[in-house]
Scaffold this motif. Structure first.
Motif, PDB file in Angstrom:
ATOM      1  N   ILE A 288       3.594  40.316   8.302  1.00 37.52           N
ATOM      2  CA  ILE A 288       4.363  41.409   7.688  1.00 37.52           C
ATOM      3  C   ILE A 288       5.794  41.397   8.193  1.00 37.52           C
ATOM      4  O   ILE A 288       6.743  41.636   7.440  1.00 37.52           O
ATOM      5  N   ALA A 289       5.966  41.120   9.483  1.00 34.09           N
ATOM      6  CA  ALA A 289       7.326  41.018  10.030  1.00 34.09           C
ATOM      7  C   ALA A 289       8.102  39.921   9.313  1.00 34.09           C
ATOM      8  O   ALA A 289       9.278  40.097   8.970  1.00 34.09           O
ATOM      9  N   ALA A 336      17.773  39.544  15.467  1.00 36.41           N
ATOM     10  CA  ALA A 336      16.877  40.073  16.499  1.00 36.41           C
ATOM     11  C   ALA A 336      15.440  40.137  15.990  1.00 36.41           C
ATOM     12  O   ALA A 336      14.499  39.778  16.706  1.00 36.41           O
ATOM     13  N   ALA A 337      15.273  40.586  14.746  1.00 37.44           N
ATOM     14  CA  ALA A 337      13.932  40.667  14.163  1.00 37.44           C
ATOM     15  C   ALA A 337      13.318  39.273  13.999  1.00 37.44           C
ATOM     16  O   ALA A 337      12.119  39.075  14.226  1.00 37.44           O
ATOM     17  N   GLU A 357       4.101  42.113  21.345  1.00 39.69           N
ATOM     18  CA  GLU A 357       5.209  41.400  20.703  1.00 39.69           C
ATOM     19  C   GLU A 357       5.087  41.436  19.179  1.00 39.69           C
ATOM     20  O   GLU A 357       6.086  41.565  18.466  1.00 39.69           O
ATOM     21  N   ALA A 358       3.846  41.343  18.676  1.00 39.69           N
ATOM     22  CA  ALA A 358       3.631  41.447  17.227  1.00 39.69           C
ATOM     23  C   ALA A 358       3.982  42.833  16.712  1.00 39.69           C
ATOM     24  O   ALA A 358       4.604  42.983  15.654  1.00 39.69           O
ATOM     25  N   ALA A 359       3.594  43.853  17.458  1.00 41.56           N
ATOM     26  CA  ALA A 359       3.917  45.228  17.066  1.00 41.56           C
ATOM     27  C   ALA A 359       5.421  45.453  17.087  1.00 41.56           C
ATOM     28  O   ALA A 359       5.987  46.105  16.194  1.00 41.56           O
ATOM     29  N   MET A 360       6.076  44.925  18.100  1.00 36.83           N
ATOM     30  CA  MET A 360       7.545  45.047  18.177  1.00 36.83           C
ATOM     31  C   MET A 360       8.215  44.349  16.994  1.00 36.83           C
ATOM     32  O   MET A 360       9.152  44.881  16.389  1.00 36.83           O
ATOM     33  N   ALA A 361       7.739  43.149  16.692  1.00 39.32           N
ATOM     34  CA  ALA A 361       8.332  42.389  15.591  1.00 39.32           C
ATOM     35  C   ALA A 361       8.170  43.121  14.273  1.00 39.32           C
ATOM     36  O   ALA A 361       9.128  43.237  13.484  1.00 39.32           O
ATOM     37  N   LYS A 362       6.979  43.624  14.005  1.00 36.60           N
ATOM     38  CA  LYS A 362       6.743  44.330  12.746  1.00 36.60           C
ATOM     39  C   LYS A 362       7.570  45.606  12.671  1.00 36.60           C
ATOM     40  O   LYS A 362       8.155  45.930  11.631  1.00 36.60           O
ATOM     41  N   TRP A 363       7.613  46.365  13.758  1.00 34.83           N
ATOM     42  CA  TRP A 363       8.362  47.618  13.771  1.00 34.83           C
ATOM     43  C   TRP A 363       9.842  47.364  13.483  1.00 34.83           C
ATOM     44  O   TRP A 363      10.435  48.002  12.606  1.00 34.83           O
TER      45      TRP A 363
END
Length: 424
Positions: A288-289, A336-337, A357-363
């Motif tokens: 999703i990211a 950054a994303a 890290e996955a949650a950060m990337a998606k957010w």
């Protein structure tokens, strides 16, 4: 004596810091779901890819421009995905990216799959969503947990000619995915499936479904089991949703009325479905990211050339300082994303913890997609607001990034939980 008493606060501070250090040394971080730095003799940038990954990235970018782009507006208006594009995706190996060659797949790395999703999203997030959900959720859960017989039967079809769908969400089970009510009753040599699902992506095009249902509600989430179900067995497409964005990507309500599932179509172990769902969704968030950074870049790539050509007050609007600050800021956030997303993908490939890290990337990617596409509409003014240029579609498509596979608040909750564990 005076000198010693003057040093007491310093000594106390040092003792306090030493105590903190001793307590930290006692902690065991091995089970945490965030990754720690590792040493490498020849470290590389996060933009370093293998030759195969770069080749796929370039091939998919060309495919998106030449095959997908001419039909994007038509598909969005009709809210239907063109079957010829789906067929072309199969023909070009985009529907079995990580699938082993023995099943007709391309045997790509996970990062390669993420790059493909990103490139498709630069042209059409709807097509990207179909590719992403088919690969990172449906194919992955079957590849990782299915029996050899089920892999042979279904991975081959999913890689060559049949769309797959991942079915977990229900009316009362969105962010709280384990509150699902769909029931699979054990009848000896088969299960009988009853219930329904909502907001199911790819369901309009799919013929193979991975469906999560509870075989024993008395066990709560530990009764959740995954099944591979074929559409012809009785999966009913009850309603196709009309959506704000990614409109050609089908999102449907599914009904199951006494659907008979052979016992051998249990995916993995009975009662372990919740584990498979968690694992798949954590990995899927990286996809999703990638969708969202592609969406952000797609809008940006339309708006920037326009800003450099459109003149007002005798100069290109992109040369005004206020405008330059805006598009520079967006460029920083897209980069950054990207780096967060690529890093999460590599951690997953290396079998290292990657959940945070996955949650950060998606957010972040979801936030950036909304910001970049919104600015792109503003930068192009009236030409951004009309459908002809395509930038307003990216604006509509961006919103889903903060909703599906875990809302932005869920991502923050996940990140906060892991950080809190680190400091307790």
């Amino acid at each position: 004596m005076l000198r010693f008493t003057q040093r007491l606060p310093q000594l106390a501070a040092r003792a306090s810091l030493a105590n903190v250090a001793r307590q930290a040394a006692k902690r065991n971080y091995a089970a945490l779901t965030y990754s720690s730095p590792t040493a490498h003799e020849a470290p590389t940038s996060l933009q370093a890819f293998t030759e195969e990954e770069l080749m796929l990235k370039e091939t998919v970018a060309r495919f998106a421009r030449e095959v997908v782009q001419p039909k994007v507006q038509e598909m969005d208006e009709a809210e239907v995905m063109d079957k010829s594009i789906i067929n072309a995706m199969f023909d070009n190996g985009l529907m079995g990216l990580e699938t082993p060659g023995e099943y007709g797949g391309a045997e790509c790395s996970f990062t390669a799959a993420i790059l493909a999703v990103e490139e498709l999203a630069k042209i059409d997030p709807s097509i990207s969503a179909l590719c992403d959900i088919h690969n990172t959720l449906t194919n992955t859960v079957i590849r990782k947990y299915a029996s050899p017989e089920l892999k042979e039967k279904y991975l081959t079809r999913l890689a060559t000619d049949t769309v797959g769908s991942f079915c977990i969400s229900e009316a009362g089970a969105g962010s709280d995915a384990f509150a699902l009510q769909t029931r699979a009753e054990d009848k000896g040599d088969h299960y009988i499936l009853n219930g329904g699902k909502m907001w199911i992506s790819n369901s309009g095009e799919a013929d193979i479904f991975v469906i999560f249902a509870n075989v024993d509600p008395s066990k709560g989430y530990k009764g959740i089991t995954a099944f591979i179900v074929e559409k012809e067995w009785g999966v009913e497409i009850a309603k196709k949703e009309k959506k704000l964005g990614i409109r050609s990507s089908s999102t449907c309500v599914l009904n199951f009325d006494d659907v008979r599932i052979p016992k051998e179509n249990v995916l993995g172990k009975v009662g372990d479905g919740y584990k498979y769902a968690i694992d798949s969704l954590n990995e899927g968030r990286i996809g999703i990211a990638a969708q969202m950074i592609g969406c952000a870049q797609g809008a940006y790539d339309i708006a920037l050339p326009y800003m450099m050509e459109r003149k007002q007050f005798g100069q290109a609007i992109g040369t005004f300082q206020a405008m330059q600050h805006q598009f520079a800021e967006v460029a920083v956030e897209i980069e950054a994303a990207k780096l967060l997303t690529y890093n999460a993908a590599r951690l997953k490939e290396e079998n290292k913890p990657f959940v945070m890290e996955a949650a950060m990337a998606k957010w972040l990617a979801a936030k950036v997609a909304e910001k970049a596409s919104s600015y792109a509409v503003e930068w192009m003014g009236g030409n951004g607001f009309v459908r002809e240029t395509g930038v307003e579609k990216f604006y509509r498509d961006a919103k889903i990034g903060s909703i599906y596979e875990g809302t932005n608040n869920i991502q923050l909750q996940t990140i906060a939980k892991i950080i809190s564990t680190k400091y307790k």
